[in-house]
Write a protein that holds these residues in place. Structure first.
Motif, PDB file in Angstrom:
ATOM      1  N   PHE A 166       0.917  -1.076  -0.027  1.00 50.08           N
ATOM      2  CA  PHE A 166       0.068   0.208  -0.069  1.00 50.08           C
ATOM      3  C   PHE A 166       0.943   1.292  -0.012  1.00 50.08           C
ATOM      4  O   PHE A 166       0.622   2.238  -0.914  1.00 50.08           O
ATOM      5  CB  PHE A 166      -0.988  -0.002   1.041  1.00 50.08           C
ATOM      6  CG  PHE A 166      -2.296  -0.491   1.012  1.00 50.08           C
ATOM      7  CD1 PHE A 166      -3.374   0.150   1.216  1.00 50.08           C
ATOM      8  CD2 PHE A 166      -2.595  -1.810   0.632  1.00 50.08           C
ATOM      9  CE1 PHE A 166      -4.855  -0.100   0.799  1.00 50.08           C
ATOM     10  CE2 PHE A 166      -3.542  -2.533   0.219  1.00 50.08           C
ATOM     11  CZ  PHE A 166      -4.857  -1.582   0.651  1.00 50.08           C
ATOM     12  N   PHE A 167       1.778   1.355   0.690  1.00 55.07           N
ATOM     13  CA  PHE A 167       2.847   2.404   0.908  1.00 55.07           C
ATOM     14  C   PHE A 167       3.435   2.491  -0.176  1.00 55.07           C
ATOM     15  O   PHE A 167       3.641   3.740  -0.688  1.00 55.07           O
ATOM     16  CB  PHE A 167       3.582   2.438   2.272  1.00 55.07           C
ATOM     17  CG  PHE A 167       3.053   2.762   3.493  1.00 55.07           C
ATOM     18  CD1 PHE A 167       2.458   3.948   3.657  1.00 55.07           C
ATOM     19  CD2 PHE A 167       2.751   1.873   4.588  1.00 55.07           C
ATOM     20  CE1 PHE A 167       1.626   4.551   4.940  1.00 55.07           C
ATOM     21  CE2 PHE A 167       2.350   2.235   5.910  1.00 55.07           C
ATOM     22  CZ  PHE A 167       1.513   3.361   5.970  1.00 55.07           C
ATOM     23  N   ALA A 168       3.930   1.449  -0.693  1.00 54.72           N
ATOM     24  CA  ALA A 168       5.033   1.610  -1.899  1.00 54.72           C
ATOM     25  C   ALA A 168       4.213   1.962  -3.201  1.00 54.72           C
ATOM     26  O   ALA A 168       4.809   2.698  -3.985  1.00 54.72           O
ATOM     27  CB  ALA A 168       5.637   0.123  -2.306  1.00 54.72           C
TER      28      ALA A 168
ATOM     29  N   SER B 113      -3.466   5.317  17.807  1.00 55.58           N
ATOM     30  CA  SER B 113      -2.095   5.921  17.722  1.00 55.58           C
ATOM     31  C   SER B 113      -1.847   6.766  16.571  1.00 55.58           C
ATOM     32  O   SER B 113      -0.710   7.595  16.681  1.00 55.58           O
ATOM     33  CB  SER B 113      -1.188   4.735  17.921  1.00 55.58           C
ATOM     34  OG  SER B 113      -1.031   3.707  16.918  1.00 55.58           O
ATOM     35  N   CYS B 114      -2.615   6.855  15.554  1.00 50.75           N
ATOM     36  CA  CYS B 114      -2.507   7.829  14.462  1.00 50.75           C
ATOM     37  C   CYS B 114      -3.126   8.893  14.784  1.00 50.75           C
ATOM     38  O   CYS B 114      -4.557   8.999  15.011  1.00 50.75           O
ATOM     39  CB  CYS B 114      -2.951   6.933  13.162  1.00 50.75           C
ATOM     40  SG  CYS B 114      -2.203   5.534  12.709  1.00 50.75           S
ATOM     41  N   THR B 115      -2.402  10.166  14.418  1.00 49.38           N
ATOM     42  CA  THR B 115      -3.017  11.325  14.819  1.00 49.38           C
ATOM     43  C   THR B 115      -3.533  11.907  13.407  1.00 49.38           C
ATOM     44  O   THR B 115      -2.781  12.158  12.587  1.00 49.38           O
ATOM     45  CB  THR B 115      -1.968  12.352  15.471  1.00 49.38           C
ATOM     46  OG1 THR B 115      -1.361  11.763  16.493  1.00 49.38           O
ATOM     47  CG2 THR B 115      -2.711  13.892  15.574  1.00 49.38           C
ATOM     48  N   PRO B 116      -5.107  12.253  13.261  1.00 55.24           N
ATOM     49  CA  PRO B 116      -5.643  12.705  12.272  1.00 55.24           C
ATOM     50  C   PRO B 116      -5.102  14.217  12.072  1.00 55.24           C
ATOM     51  O   PRO B 116      -4.712  14.843  13.003  1.00 55.24           O
ATOM     52  CB  PRO B 116      -7.154  12.394  12.401  1.00 55.24           C
ATOM     53  CG  PRO B 116      -7.187  12.587  13.992  1.00 55.24           C
ATOM     54  CD  PRO B 116      -6.040  12.052  14.421  1.00 55.24           C
TER      55      PRO B 116
ATOM     56  N   ASP C 121       3.171  11.064   6.213  1.00 55.81           N
ATOM     57  CA  ASP C 121       4.243  10.601   6.956  1.00 55.81           C
ATOM     58  C   ASP C 121       3.678  10.240   8.429  1.00 55.81           C
ATOM     59  O   ASP C 121       4.566   9.574   8.982  1.00 55.81           O
ATOM     60  CB  ASP C 121       5.002  12.015   7.145  1.00 55.81           C
ATOM     61  CG  ASP C 121       4.268  13.388   7.600  1.00 55.81           C
ATOM     62  OD1 ASP C 121       2.964  13.334   7.732  1.00 55.81           O
ATOM     63  OD2 ASP C 121       5.086  14.445   7.750  1.00 55.81           O
ATOM     64  N   GLN C 122       2.601  10.884   8.841  1.00 57.31           N
ATOM     65  CA  GLN C 122       2.093  10.342  10.216  1.00 57.31           C
ATOM     66  C   GLN C 122       1.752   8.892   9.964  1.00 57.31           C
ATOM     67  O   GLN C 122       1.811   8.123  11.004  1.00 57.31           O
ATOM     68  CB  GLN C 122       0.871  11.162  10.534  1.00 57.31           C
ATOM     69  CG  GLN C 122      -0.116  10.470  11.633  1.00 57.31           C
ATOM     70  CD  GLN C 122       0.485  10.503  12.789  1.00 57.31           C
ATOM     71  OE1 GLN C 122       0.080   9.543  13.746  1.00 57.31           O
ATOM     72  NE2 GLN C 122       1.831  11.231  13.266  1.00 57.31           N
ATOM     73  N   LEU C 123       1.080   8.458   8.966  1.00 53.06           N
ATOM     74  CA  LEU C 123       0.423   6.987   8.835  1.00 53.06           C
ATOM     75  C   LEU C 123       1.818   6.302   8.737  1.00 53.06           C
ATOM     76  O   LEU C 123       1.831   5.130   9.434  1.00 53.06           O
ATOM     77  CB  LEU C 123      -0.213   6.785   7.654  1.00 53.06           C
ATOM     78  CG  LEU C 123      -1.752   7.388   7.510  1.00 53.06           C
ATOM     79  CD1 LEU C 123      -2.431   7.156   6.188  1.00 53.06           C
ATOM     80  CD2 LEU C 123      -2.342   6.978   8.838  1.00 53.06           C
ATOM     81  N   LYS C 124       2.867   6.503   8.126  1.00 53.90           N
ATOM     82  CA  LYS C 124       3.910   5.742   8.283  1.00 53.90           C
ATOM     83  C   LYS C 124       4.729   5.703   9.457  1.00 53.90           C
ATOM     84  O   LYS C 124       5.403   4.460   9.695  1.00 53.90           O
ATOM     85  CB  LYS C 124       5.014   6.406   7.077  1.00 53.90           C
ATOM     86  CG  LYS C 124       4.732   6.299   5.755  1.00 53.90           C
ATOM     87  CD  LYS C 124       5.738   6.836   4.696  1.00 53.90           C
ATOM     88  CE  LYS C 124       5.580   6.508   3.291  1.00 53.90           C
ATOM     89  NZ  LYS C 124       6.499   7.208   2.177  1.00 53.90           N
ATOM     90  N   LYS C 125       4.253   6.572  10.320  1.00 56.52           N
ATOM     91  CA  LYS C 125       5.053   6.320  11.600  1.00 56.52           C
ATOM     92  C   LYS C 125       4.246   5.669  12.540  1.00 56.52           C
ATOM     93  O   LYS C 125       4.739   4.752  13.104  1.00 56.52           O
ATOM     94  CB  LYS C 125       5.197   7.890  12.285  1.00 56.52           C
ATOM     95  CG  LYS C 125       5.646   8.036  13.735  1.00 56.52           C
ATOM     96  CD  LYS C 125       5.915   9.303  14.203  1.00 56.52           C
ATOM     97  CE  LYS C 125       6.252   9.306  15.572  1.00 56.52           C
ATOM     98  NZ  LYS C 125       6.041  10.948  16.276  1.00 56.52           N
ATOM     99  N   CYS C 126       2.856   5.792  12.361  1.00 51.74           N
ATOM    100  CA  CYS C 126       2.101   5.064  13.400  1.00 51.74           C
ATOM    101  C   CYS C 126       1.928   3.625  13.015  1.00 51.74           C
ATOM    102  O   CYS C 126       1.424   2.696  13.818  1.00 51.74           O
ATOM    103  CB  CYS C 126       0.812   5.850  13.637  1.00 51.74           C
ATOM    104  SG  CYS C 126      -0.283   5.908  12.160  1.00 51.74           S
ATOM    105  N   LEU C 127       1.863   3.242  11.746  1.00 53.94           N
ATOM    106  CA  LEU C 127       1.743   2.195  11.221  1.00 53.94           C
ATOM    107  C   LEU C 127       2.908   1.180  11.103  1.00 53.94           C
ATOM    108  O   LEU C 127       2.947   0.015  10.631  1.00 53.94           O
ATOM    109  CB  LEU C 127       0.896   1.909   9.931  1.00 53.94           C
ATOM    110  CG  LEU C 127      -0.680   2.695   9.947  1.00 53.94           C
ATOM    111  CD1 LEU C 127      -1.028   2.783   8.521  1.00 53.94           C
ATOM    112  CD2 LEU C 127      -1.418   1.978  10.872  1.00 53.94           C
ATOM    113  N   GLY C 128       4.259   1.894  11.047  1.00 51.14           N
ATOM    114  CA  GLY C 128       5.320   1.353  10.766  1.00 51.14           C
ATOM    115  C   GLY C 128       5.802   0.234  11.840  1.00 51.14           C
ATOM    116  O   GLY C 128       5.331   0.123  12.819  1.00 51.14           O
TER     117      GLY C 128
END
Length: 418
Positions: A305-307, A397-400, A411-418
């Motif tokens: 999804f991210f790629a 844990s993901c900040t909207p 960048d927030q999603l990559k951080k909280c889902l990583g």
């Protein structure tokens, strides 16, 4: 005002997620577990982006549509139990019809091919394609005008390929100019079960519950005399075989009139669905508290999804990616993302009373998880998500975004889902 409205939409979405998209409460009351049909509503909601942001990429992963049984094993076991009762003169009035019902069901399945989409299954993914194109019609029309393409990826299994074809037909019924790339196969869309020793022990415990045993006796006694039911070596297994036929039948409603409802009262179906969901919960769902093996195999799907989104941001010409897979993918992916209903692991044996997870939501036929990415003139990207075509938020844990609680910076999603 925007925040209050978004909160209202969220409440509505969470309620909608608890129900089949057919909007028929009867589907819930009949307890089909993860064989619950998807439905084909006229439309589904999306949340408008903050001002200044335009859609530039859509991607999803979804389970194939309704299908016949993947093999005749459960039917053969059910017929073996029936033959034993017939030899002993232990059939009830309902039981005397059961073998004809199973054989009629098999004739429909043989016509379709075991494991292949039913008529309902094809309609489900055609409907998803139609609604997706309708929801984002201007985006898909503009992408087609620019020569941008839509990617379709499937597992190696034929029913996912059938689902992709049905989706394409639905998409093109709204946007005839939409161009799809040649379909590709991704083996990461086949995921094996990830139960642990503790999970398998919990499955066995769930199936040994007195309520499940009582439900099994109720079902079997509708087909067989009580004296014969006592002789059945594994009554719970025999009843679960019948529940599998019963829960598969709605997805074949346009291919056969057989329903098995006469041997499956709703009260017993509920208990057997709970036992079925317990098994799936520990194999592909949130699983045992403190363990991740039941869902961590979905990580390559999240990575993709991210790629795919990163490639689009870098200037790629693929405007959308649609992945057609299996419940063995959508269930662990939902648990990995901690979607509503899939965020709670089990500290004690799974039950409907103690855990909100339901196969009819997380693993339903045609079930899907979609990300839509929006970008502003400065290049900032916001992502929003839908589960079964209903807007949902990412895990806590993901900040909207401050502009709208359904949208998240990449960048927030990559951080909280990583």
């Amino acid at each position: 005002m925007r925040t209050r409205r978004a909160a209202t939409l969220l409440t509505t979405a969470l309620v909608a997620l608890a129900l089949p998209l057919s909007s028929a409460q009867a589907d819930v009351d009949r307890w089909y577990a993860n064989q619950t049909p998807y439905g084909d509503p006229a439309s589904t909601p999306i949340v408008a982006p903050p001002a200044g942001y335009d859609l530039f990429f859509v991607e999803n992963v979804g389970r194939h549509g309704a299908r016949s049984l993947t093999s005749s094993a459960a039917e053969k076991r059910a017929l073996s139990v029936w033959k034993g009762a017939s030899r002993r003169g232990a059939l009830t009035t309902r039981g005397k019809r059961l073998d004809d019902q199973i054989r009629a069901f098999q004739r429909a399945e043989n016509k379709l091919g075991y494991g292949n989409l039913s008529t309902v299954g094809k309609q489900e993914w055609r409907g998803i394609g139609r609604r997706t194109a309708t929801s984002y019609s201007s985006f898909f029309t503009a992408a087609a005008a620019k020569g941008e393409k839509i990617a379709l990826t499937t597992s190696p299994v034929y029913r996912t390929k059938q689902s992709a074809s049905s989706f394409r037909l639905g998409l093109r019924s709204v946007v005839p100019t939409a161009v799809t790339s040649p379909r590709t196969v991704d083996r990461d869309l086949l995921i094996g079960e990830g139960s642990t020793k503790a999970g398998r022990s919990a499955i066995a415990k769930a199936q040994r519950r007195s309520s499940v045993k009582a439900a099994a006796r109720t079902v079997l006694r509708r087909a067989y005399k009580a004296s014969y039911v006592k002789r059945i070596k594994d009554p719970v297994g025999a009843a679960l075989d019948l529940h599998l036929l019963y829960s598969t039948a709605p997805g074949l409603a346009q291919d056969t009139r057989v329903t098995f409802a006469d041997v499956m009262p709703a009260s017993a179906a509920r208990r057997l669905a709970e036992a079925t969901d317990a098994r799936t919960f520990y194999r592909f769902g949130p699983g045992v508290a403190g363990q991740t093996s039941s869902y961590r195999r979905a990580q390559p799907v999240l990575d993709d999804f991210f790629a795919a989104l990163d490639r689009r941001i870098a200037g790629g010409s693929t405007a959308a990616v649609f992945r057609l897979a299996h419940g063995e993918v959508t269930m662990p992916f939902a648990a990995l993302l901690k979607l509503p209903g899939s965020q709670q692991q089990a500290g004690r044996t799974f039950s409907y009373a103690s855990n909100p997870w339901r196969g009819s939501v997380a693993g339903r036929l045609g079930g899907n998880i979609e990300w839509a990415a929006y970008r502003n003139a400065s290049g900032e990207v916001l992502v929003t998500m839908r589960h079964n075509e209903q807007p949902v938020q990412f895990k806590t844990s993901c900040t909207p975004s401050s502009a709208n609680p359904y949208f998240y910076r990449l960048d927030q999603l990559k951080k909280c889902l990583g």
